[in-house]
Write a protein that holds these residues in place. Sequence first.
Motif, PDB file in Angstrom:
ATOM      1  N   UNK A   1       0.818  -1.219   0.000  1.00 48.63           N
ATOM      2  CA  UNK A   1       0.000   0.000   0.000  1.00 48.63           C
ATOM      3  C   UNK A   1       0.856   1.276   0.000  1.00 48.63           C
ATOM      4  N   UNK A   2       2.177   1.107   0.168  1.00 45.26           N
ATOM      5  CA  UNK A   2       3.051   2.285   0.073  1.00 45.26           C
ATOM      6  C   UNK A   2       3.757   2.360  -1.282  1.00 45.26           C
ATOM      7  N   UNK A   3       3.339   1.532  -2.223  1.00 40.70           N
ATOM      8  CA  UNK A   3       3.878   1.618  -3.591  1.00 40.70           C
ATOM      9  C   UNK A   3       3.684   3.039  -4.126  1.00 40.70           C
ATOM     10  N   UNK A   4       4.583   3.645  -4.872  1.00 40.03           N
ATOM     11  CA  UNK A   4       5.854   3.102  -5.354  1.00 40.03           C
ATOM     12  C   UNK A   4       7.040   3.325  -4.413  1.00 40.03           C
ATOM     13  N   UNK A   5       6.790   3.840  -3.185  1.00 39.42           N
ATOM     14  CA  UNK A   5       7.928   4.076  -2.274  1.00 39.42           C
ATOM     15  C   UNK A   5       8.560   2.757  -1.830  1.00 39.42           C
ATOM     16  N   UNK A   6       7.764   1.652  -1.899  1.00 39.05           N
ATOM     17  CA  UNK A   6       8.278   0.343  -1.491  1.00 39.05           C
ATOM     18  C   UNK A   6       8.665  -0.514  -2.700  1.00 39.05           C
ATOM     19  N   UNK A   7       8.807   0.128  -3.852  1.00 34.89           N
ATOM     20  CA  UNK A   7       9.181  -0.638  -5.043  1.00 34.89           C
ATOM     21  C   UNK A   7      10.589  -1.216  -4.879  1.00 34.89           C
ATOM     22  N   UNK A   8      11.448  -0.481  -4.234  1.00 39.17           N
ATOM     23  CA  UNK A   8      12.839  -0.957  -4.097  1.00 39.17           C
ATOM     24  C   UNK A   8      13.295  -1.080  -2.663  1.00 39.17           C
ATOM     25  N   UNK A   9      12.389  -0.914  -1.709  1.00 36.63           N
ATOM     26  CA  UNK A   9      12.803  -1.029  -0.309  1.00 36.63           C
ATOM     27  C   UNK A   9      11.631  -1.541   0.518  1.00 36.63           C
ATOM     28  N   UNK A  10      11.941  -2.212   1.622  1.00 41.65           N
ATOM     29  CA  UNK A  10      10.896  -2.667   2.541  1.00 41.65           C
ATOM     30  C   UNK A  10      10.275  -1.447   3.216  1.00 41.65           C
ATOM     31  N   UNK A  11       9.020  -1.579   3.618  1.00 44.24           N
ATOM     32  CA  UNK A  11       8.331  -0.427   4.227  1.00 44.24           C
ATOM     33  C   UNK A  11       9.083   0.154   5.440  1.00 44.24           C
ATOM     34  N   UNK A  12       9.625  -0.696   6.324  1.00 41.95           N
ATOM     35  CA  UNK A  12      10.330  -0.104   7.479  1.00 41.95           C
ATOM     36  C   UNK A  12      11.553   0.726   7.079  1.00 41.95           C
ATOM     37  N   UNK A  13      12.026   0.570   5.829  1.00 40.98           N
ATOM     38  CA  UNK A  13      13.192   1.349   5.379  1.00 40.98           C
ATOM     39  C   UNK A  13      12.784   2.625   4.644  1.00 40.98           C
TER      40      UNK A  13
END
Length: 409
Positions: free
Chosen positions: A16-28
């Motif tokens: 649900x945090x795509x595209x911010x989580x496209x290349x990293x896990x949500x906690x990062x």
Amino acid sequence: MSKVLAMILAGGAGTRLEPLTRERAKPAVPFGGRYRIIDFVLSNFANSGVYRMKVLTQYKSDSLNNHLSRAWRMTAFLGHYVEPVPAQMRTGVDWYKGSADAIYQNLNIITDEEPDHIFVFGADHVYRMDTRQMLDFHCAKKAACTVAAIPVPIEQGREFGIIDVGPDGRMRQFLEKPKDPPPMPGNPKMCLASMGNYLFTTDVLVQEVVRDAANEASAHDFGKSIISELYKNAPVYVYDFAQNEIAGQEEKERGYWRDVGNIDVYFESNMELVEVDPIFNLYNDRWPIHTQPNNYPPAKFVFADKANNRVGHATDSLVAEGCIISGGHVNRSVLSPKVRVNSYSEVEDSILFENVTIGRRCRIRRAIIDKNVEIPAGMTIGYDPVDDKRRFHVTPAGVVVIPKGMKVT
Ligand code: ADQ
């Protein structure tokens, strides 16, 4: 003093945090200009004196691992550590089937460490919490398991585990993400939500994840599979998070907890920080949020074009080190390290991640620009919804998101 271990669940896909989580896990995912989301839970444990933390990772964990190794090196001499535990397929060929399976597949850690109590906490939330107070509550109640809880508006109830609690603090009902959430007694507008933060007496946790692993029909999820059943035949207590007292905390921050579950909530939670008098005070150095130290120079503000009175400046904004605002204006925005804003540009209500460059004469509004993006001179973003949607990801609330490394032309 009881021996405790913290196991932090950091393996969710974070779709649900795509595209911010496209290349990293949500906690990062970066938060507040200077931090990663996982820094909040780790700081809570460290500030509470819980110095043994295992971070269970899975999806896209490289960025998270890098952050943990750079920001969270503890003193081995004192037996303190924050250690990433990658999914290792110790029990078969499967990755973690769910959060409960993540613990089951790592039971060897518990056997090795022999803690009396185990915190199982999510890695996705922004808040301050003294976890020792939850442990004191758990011990005083002689609980098998304690679940931290907070009231949320009833219309959000279907996104959480919803709790009914007796006057003695014991859980009477738990419904994981119910379609029709039951309200809190005497308050039809609110319901009591699980924060996804649990404290177990060790034997109970081991017994529950082993039982769950044997059940092939299970979702292997803490909310759905463990808590939903456990309270029926064991003393599960509910820890009222609003009671938690933090050193140096102002009254208005009491009970502050943000589940940054989607980009619009993520955006608003960052924007809360730039308020003149924010609810969540990053500047409380009695309960600091720890993160990666770096060697960048201080933020610099350059009066770029004196003849035309172009003063480089930022107002109501968080500007990290290594940034240069040169003849541009930044307002109500959050800037990670090494951002450049050039002359005659206006950046408003935006979040700029590390190493973003805004060329001359740009106008940027209500945007999240991920790492390593260069916005060419003269570009306008956030003013024309049709044009924004054609080029970029736009959230339901109209926030424009430009993914990491995108070539913007
Ligand atoms: P959700 O947040 O929807 O609900 P989930 O997706 O399981 O639950 O995430 C919980 C934590 O576990 C996150 O930190 C996530 O990264 C991690 N996680 C998820 N899947 C994992 C896996 N396969 N391996 C390792 N880690 C994993 C939960 C509870 C609700 C509660 C909300 C509060 O189930 O009852 O209300 O959290 O946010």
